[in-house]
Scaffold this active site. Structure first.
Site, short mmCIF file in Angstrom:
data_model
loop_
_atom_site.label_atom_id
_atom_site.label_comp_id
_atom_site.label_asym_id
_atom_site.label_seq_id
_atom_site.Cartn_x
_atom_site.Cartn_y
_atom_site.Cartn_z
CG HIS A 260 -2.06 0.91 1.12
ND1 HIS A 260 -1.97 2.26 1.40
CD2 HIS A 260 -3.33 0.69 0.74
CE1 HIS A 260 -3.15 2.81 1.19
NE2 HIS A 260 -3.99 1.89 0.79
CG ASP A 314 -8.40 -4.60 -2.75
OD1 ASP A 314 -9.58 -4.39 -2.44
OD2 ASP A 314 -7.74 -3.82 -3.46
N1 ACO Z 1 4.17 -7.56 -4.33
C1 ACO Z 1 5.51 -7.56 -4.46
N2 ACO Z 1 6.29 -6.46 -4.37
C2 ACO Z 1 5.64 -5.31 -4.10
C3 ACO Z 1 4.26 -5.23 -3.94
C4 ACO Z 1 3.52 -6.43 -4.05
N3 ACO Z 1 2.19 -6.43 -3.93
N4 ACO Z 1 3.92 -3.96 -3.68
C5 ACO Z 1 5.05 -3.24 -3.70
N5 ACO Z 1 6.10 -4.05 -3.97
C6 ACO Z 1 7.51 -3.68 -4.03
C7 ACO Z 1 7.89 -3.11 -5.40
O1 ACO Z 1 8.28 -4.11 -6.28
C8 ACO Z 1 9.01 -2.17 -5.02
O2 ACO Z 1 10.16 -2.94 -4.80
P1 ACO Z 1 11.63 -2.35 -5.16
O3 ACO Z 1 11.77 -1.11 -4.32
O4 ACO Z 1 12.56 -3.45 -4.79
O5 ACO Z 1 11.57 -2.04 -6.64
C9 ACO Z 1 8.58 -1.63 -3.66
O6 ACO Z 1 7.72 -2.62 -3.10
C10 ACO Z 1 7.84 -0.31 -3.73
O7 ACO Z 1 6.84 -0.44 -4.74
P2 ACO Z 1 6.07 0.78 -5.36
O8 ACO Z 1 5.42 0.33 -6.63
O9 ACO Z 1 6.92 2.00 -5.41
O10 ACO Z 1 5.01 1.05 -4.25
P3 ACO Z 1 3.69 1.86 -4.44
O11 ACO Z 1 3.47 2.63 -3.23
O12 ACO Z 1 3.65 2.60 -5.73
O13 ACO Z 1 2.65 0.63 -4.58
C11 ACO Z 1 0.69 -0.56 -4.73
C12 ACO Z 1 1.44 0.55 -3.99
C13 ACO Z 1 0.44 -0.11 -6.17
C14 ACO Z 1 -0.64 -0.77 -4.04
C15 ACO Z 1 1.52 -1.86 -4.72
O14 ACO Z 1 1.81 -2.24 -3.40
C16 ACO Z 1 0.87 -2.99 -5.49
O15 ACO Z 1 1.01 -3.07 -6.71
N6 ACO Z 1 0.14 -3.91 -4.78
C17 ACO Z 1 -0.55 -4.99 -5.45
C18 ACO Z 1 -1.90 -4.50 -5.98
C19 ACO Z 1 -2.88 -4.24 -4.86
O16 ACO Z 1 -3.06 -5.05 -3.98
N7 ACO Z 1 -3.56 -3.10 -4.95
C20 ACO Z 1 -4.58 -2.71 -3.98
C21 ACO Z 1 -4.08 -1.60 -3.10
S1 ACO Z 1 -5.30 -1.14 -1.89
C22 ACO Z 1 -6.42 -0.28 -2.77
O17 ACO Z 1 -6.13 0.41 -3.71
C23 ACO Z 1 -7.84 -0.39 -2.42
#
Ligand code: ACO
Length: 378
Positions: A260, A314
């Site tokens: 998140h 979620d």
């Molecule tokens: N699985 C694996 N790795 C992850 C995940 C995940 N679900 N989420 C973040 N990371 C990792 C990224 O790969 C990144 O790693 P790195 O620094 O080694 O490259 C690091 O964590 C930071 O990731 P960002 O993309 O910069 O984080 P951001 O804050 O943009 O992401 C997000 C938030 C989009 C929700 C992300 O966690 C994700 O894609 N989750 C999966 C989709 C999901 O569950 N969405 C629902 C969110 S809740 C809602 O909207 C109601």
């Protein structure tokens, strides 16, 4: 942050001032109008919480009654909306259907002065008609006639009834209502931000809400709840969890329902949803997908916990919805039915002190280029 510094995804950039909800992502706190979410799930109802979010205070008994009655009164949709839904392809995603329906309402209810009557009429109409339109699409895509709302049932029970044709067990309807409370609002998330931009142009509220519905549908936002169930099915057994996760991470793919932008601990909504899932399984039999989910959480805590990646809202919601008999592709529309409360609160707040959103950009392209005639381009 330096003035004019570009922040991808606007991370950490305040886009608005708001007194609707508060999140502490390190401590795992979520409050609506200052009230902890746990207080609301324990004592409130979705409609009372919606009133709190939209109008800023818990309603007096008579105000809650008028609000609930107005919502009950708006449950039916015009036959032309029904005809429109009939023309949708049955295989279309229900979020696309919902977005189209919400925008379609704008054809019938033109934009007016923002006086209290207009605001009350708009919010009660939208809160009421979203569930009807979701259930109507679901019935009609199966070739059935829509199931008319049952005025003896409250908001949540009526939605479950319109989906299945059966009056739900009140205990299950209460669980569903609690899920709606948990999903009702969450500060300036992607769909709410999209809504603020649209509201700031003074677009009609139906277009504005349709913008938010479309934005919620994305896999990185509300669309993740459906993806989680698909992932649980794909994994198939607890034994397969570790290799599945390791493989995904090796390919730099995301694990759905985890991570998140704001929470760096387990999302407080996921904690409540997990407790609800456990209560459901205790009464109605344990589900192997729940055991898979718990194992994913355990493995990911080890592999992703150091990065602050934990279950979000979620992750467990789909397991609860599936047990309530809600079809998988309706998980995100159910999220929208709930989030409509927060969206409408932000619509009202934005218009109470509006300024058009118009950010800047960091231009990275060429300048002073010559137009090359087609014949000279090779
Ligand atoms: N699985 C694996 N790795 C992850 C995940 C995940 N679900 N989420 C973040 N990371 C990792 C990224 O790969 C990144 O790693 P790195 O620094 O080694 O490259 C690091 O964590 C930071 O990731 P960002 O993309 O910069 O984080 P951001 O804050 O943009 O992401 C997000 C938030 C989009 C929700 C992300 O966690 C994700 O894609 N989750 C999966 C989709 C999901 O569950 N969405 C629902 C969110 S809740 C809602 O909207 C109601």
């Amino acid at each position: 942050m330096a003035d004019g510094e570009y922040k991808p995804g606007l991370e950490g950039v305040p886009a608005t001032r708001s007194n609707i909800s508060f999140v502490d992502g390190q401590a795992g706190i979520l409050e609506y109008r200052g009230i902890p979410i746990q207080e609301l799930t324990a004592h409130s109802t979705f409609l009372e919480t919606a009133y709190l979010l939209i109008f800023g205070e818990l309603p007096k008994q008579s105000d809650l009654h008028s609000f609930e009655q107005a919502i009950r009164g708006h449950r039916r949709v015009k036959y032309r909306i029904r005809d429109m839904i009939k023309s949708f392809p049955e295989s279309g995603h229900p979020m696309d259907a919902l977005q189209t329906c919400v925008a379609g309402l704008g054809l019938f209810y033109p934009l007016q002065e923002m006086d209290p009557n207009y605001v009350f009429g708009t919010v009660t109409r939208l809160l009421s008609k979203l569930p009807t339109m979701v259930a109507m699409f679901h019935q009609m895509r199966q070739g059935n006639d829509p199931i008319p709302p049952d005025d003896s049932l409250d908001h949540s029970a009526n939605f479950l009834y319109m989906l299945s044709g059966k009056k739900p067990d009140p205990w299950l309807a209460r669980i569903f209502d609690t899920c709606l409370i948990l999903h009702a609002e969450h500060t300036v998330n992607a769909s709410t931000f999209a809504l603020l931009v649209s509201a700031s142009t003074l677009a009609n509220p139906y277009s504005t809400l349709a913008t938010a519905v479309g934005t919620l549908s994305g896999l990185l936002h509300g669309g993740a709840n459906q993806e989680v169930m698909m992932m649980l099915r794909q994994i198939g057994s607890v034994e397969n969890v570790r290799s599945f996760i390791e493989d995904k991470l090796a390919k730099k793919q995301r694990i759905m329902g985890l991570g998140h932008r704001v929470y760096k601990v387990k999302d407080p909504r996921a904690i409540t949803l997990q407790r609800i899932a456990e209560e459901l399984f205790e009464r109605y039999g344990r589900d192997k997908y729940y055991d898979i989910a718990v194992e994913i959480e355990r493995v990911c805590e080890e592999l992703l916990g150091p990065k602050g990646i934990y279950p979000n809202v979620d992750f467990y919601s789909g397991l609860v919805y599936a047990k309530l008999g809600i079809p998988e592709d309706l998980f995100t529309p159910v999220f929208a039915i709930a989030r409509a409360a927060g969206w409408l609160a932000h619509w009202r707040e934005q218009l109470s002190d509006n300024r058009l959103f118009r950010p800047t950009q960091v231009y990275t392209g060429e300048r002073h280029q010559r137009y090359i005639p087609l014949a000279e381009r090779g």
